[in-house]
Design a protein around this motif. Structure first.
Motif, PDB file in Angstrom:
ATOM      1  N   LEU A 101       0.844  -1.174   0.000  1.00 51.95           N
ATOM      2  CA  LEU A 101       0.000   0.000   0.000  1.00 51.95           C
ATOM      3  C   LEU A 101       0.891   1.239   0.000  1.00 51.95           C
ATOM      4  N   ASP A 102       0.333   2.376  -0.296  1.00 51.09           N
ATOM      5  CA  ASP A 102       1.111   3.609  -0.366  1.00 51.09           C
ATOM      6  C   ASP A 102       1.486   4.069   1.038  1.00 51.09           C
ATOM      7  N   TYR A 103       2.735   3.762   1.435  1.00 58.80           N
ATOM      8  CA  TYR A 103       3.172   4.102   2.785  1.00 58.80           C
ATOM      9  C   TYR A 103       3.388   5.610   2.954  1.00 58.80           C
ATOM     10  N   ARG A 104       3.367   6.351   1.863  1.00 57.85           N
ATOM     11  CA  ARG A 104       3.474   7.810   1.968  1.00 57.85           C
ATOM     12  C   ARG A 104       2.143   8.420   2.410  1.00 57.85           C
ATOM     13  N   LYS A 105       1.044   7.721   2.094  1.00 55.94           N
ATOM     14  CA  LYS A 105      -0.274   8.184   2.501  1.00 55.94           C
ATOM     15  C   LYS A 105      -0.752   7.448   3.752  1.00 55.94           C
ATOM     16  N   ARG A 106      -0.402   6.169   3.841  1.00 58.94           N
ATOM     17  CA  ARG A 106      -0.789   5.367   5.001  1.00 58.94           C
ATOM     18  C   ARG A 106       0.399   5.319   5.960  1.00 58.94           C
ATOM     19  N   THR A 107       0.437   6.236   6.902  1.00 57.60           N
ATOM     20  CA  THR A 107       1.620   6.382   7.751  1.00 57.60           C
ATOM     21  C   THR A 107       1.777   5.290   8.808  1.00 57.60           C
ATOM     22  N   ASN A 108       0.806   4.376   8.895  1.00 59.18           N
ATOM     23  CA  ASN A 108       0.896   3.296   9.886  1.00 59.18           C
ATOM     24  C   ASN A 108       1.474   2.020   9.296  1.00 59.18           C
ATOM     25  N   ILE A 109       1.951   2.055   8.060  1.00 54.72           N
ATOM     26  CA  ILE A 109       2.494   0.855   7.415  1.00 54.72           C
ATOM     27  C   ILE A 109       3.949   0.654   7.836  1.00 54.72           C
ATOM     28  N   ASN A 110       4.253  -0.521   8.366  1.00 50.85           N
ATOM     29  CA  ASN A 110       5.627  -0.840   8.779  1.00 50.85           C
ATOM     30  C   ASN A 110       6.436  -1.298   7.574  1.00 50.85           C
ATOM     31  N   VAL A 111       7.531  -0.599   7.326  1.00 51.15           N
ATOM     32  CA  VAL A 111       8.375  -0.915   6.167  1.00 51.15           C
ATOM     33  C   VAL A 111       9.698  -1.555   6.578  1.00 51.15           C
ATOM     34  N   LEU A 112       9.979  -1.586   7.871  1.00 54.40           N
ATOM     35  CA  LEU A 112      11.256  -2.100   8.368  1.00 54.40           C
ATOM     36  C   LEU A 112      11.035  -2.855   9.674  1.00 54.40           C
ATOM     37  N   CYS A 113      11.691  -4.000   9.799  1.00 56.32           N
ATOM     38  CA  CYS A 113      11.692  -4.751  11.055  1.00 56.32           C
ATOM     39  C   CYS A 113      13.129  -4.892  11.533  1.00 56.32           C
ATOM     40  N   ASP A 114      13.294  -5.022  12.828  1.00 58.15           N
ATOM     41  CA  ASP A 114      14.633  -5.073  13.419  1.00 58.15           C
ATOM     42  C   ASP A 114      14.655  -6.092  14.558  1.00 58.15           C
ATOM     43  N   TRP A 115      15.367  -7.197  14.326  1.00 58.38           N
ATOM     44  CA  TRP A 115      15.612  -8.148  15.409  1.00 58.38           C
ATOM     45  C   TRP A 115      16.878  -7.717  16.130  1.00 58.38           C
ATOM     46  N   VAL A 116      16.789  -7.559  17.444  1.00 62.43           N
ATOM     47  CA  VAL A 116      17.950  -7.251  18.274  1.00 62.43           C
ATOM     48  C   VAL A 116      18.272  -8.493  19.095  1.00 62.43           C
ATOM     49  N   VAL A 117      19.439  -9.052  18.860  1.00 56.07           N
ATOM     50  CA  VAL A 117      19.851 -10.280  19.557  1.00 56.07           C
ATOM     51  C   VAL A 117      21.101  -9.975  20.367  1.00 56.07           C
ATOM     52  N   THR A 118      21.034 -10.201  21.678  1.00 54.14           N
ATOM     53  CA  THR A 118      22.171  -9.923  22.552  1.00 54.14           C
ATOM     54  C   THR A 118      23.056 -11.161  22.711  1.00 54.14           C
ATOM     55  N   LEU A 119      24.297 -10.919  23.066  1.00 57.95           N
ATOM     56  CA  LEU A 119      25.248 -12.007  23.293  1.00 57.95           C
ATOM     57  C   LEU A 119      24.894 -12.708  24.598  1.00 57.95           C
ATOM     58  N   PRO A 120      24.598 -14.027  24.560  1.00 52.29           N
ATOM     59  CA  PRO A 120      24.242 -14.746  25.796  1.00 52.29           C
ATOM     60  C   PRO A 120      25.395 -14.766  26.793  1.00 52.29           C
TER      61      PRO A 120
END
Length: 221
Positions: A69-88
């Motif tokens: 969908l047009d993310y420029r008009k629909r500002t609630n569209i997620n375009v990026l995901c980020d997994w943060v994994v810490t060193l055990p």
């Protein structure tokens, strides 16, 4: 432990700058846990994927290749995901790079190398961790690629992620890797959920201490 966040286009710029921060870049950061004297130690495991394009350029290029969908008009569209994994805790410092490389390979297999924006390992904060930033693309039965963070990071995915990652890393490293813990055995918690859980725990402890003080107070006669 690992946590995932989803971002709309309005947040992308600040997040990409956070991932790729460099020493003496002139940016004043609110995160006081960052040690600028160690920022030069950070590295990007995905540096060779699209060396001629910036993170933002590659993101925009990948978005042009998939349905959305047009993310420029629909500002609630997620375009990026980020997994943060810490060193055990049980992975020794000398195997840190090996661990993060295995995490990177696992995530590339899971979400597709073509969707990877960057994979920065940060060694200048309290705990070493990797930010695996990617475009949340799913494929329909007809192989049509479509942007959909909700389907890409579904509840089932959150439930399976930690055990799958732990199994993968333990098989590759041939040692115990403590990715699963009390917060993740029953499924993944997002960063915001973990903050809320921590706040509630702190409130409970304060209330318990207060009750203890009141109980110990001598009765006035």
């Amino acid at each position: 432990m690992a946590n995932v966040q989803k971002y709309t286009m309005s947040a992308v710029g600040s997040m990409l700058r956070h991932y790729s921060r460099a020493p003496d870049d002139g940016v004043e950061r609110s995160n006081k846990t960052i040690d600028p004297d160690r920022t030069h130690l950070n590295y990007n495991l995905a540096a060779d994927l699209h060396p001629e394009q910036s993170q933002k350029e590659y993101l925009e290029n990948r978005l042009s290749e998939v349905k959305h969908l047009d993310y420029r008009k629909r500002t609630n569209i997620n375009v990026l995901c980020d997994w943060v994994v810490t060193l055990p805790d049980n992975v020794p410092p000398e195997r840190e790079k090996e661990f993060f490389k295995n995490v990177y390979d696992f995530l590339c297999e899971r979400y597709g190398k073509e969707n990877v924006i960057s994979a920065y390992v940060h060694l200048d904060e309290t705990t070493p961790h990797i930010h695996f930033a990617f475009v949340p693309v799913v494929k329909d039965e007809d192989e049509t690629e479509r942007l959909c963070a909700k389907e890409c990071i579904s509840r089932y995915e959150l439930q399976r992620f930690h055990p799958d990652l732990q199994k993968y890393c333990e098989e590759k490293m041939e040692q115990d890797v403590a990715i699963l813990n009390g917060a993740t055995v029953g499924g993944n918690l997002t960063i915001n959920e973990l903050k809320l859980e921590s706040a509630l725990k702190e409130i409970t402890e304060i209330q318990a201490q207060k009750k203890g003080i009141e109980a110990a107070r001598p009765i006035e006669t």
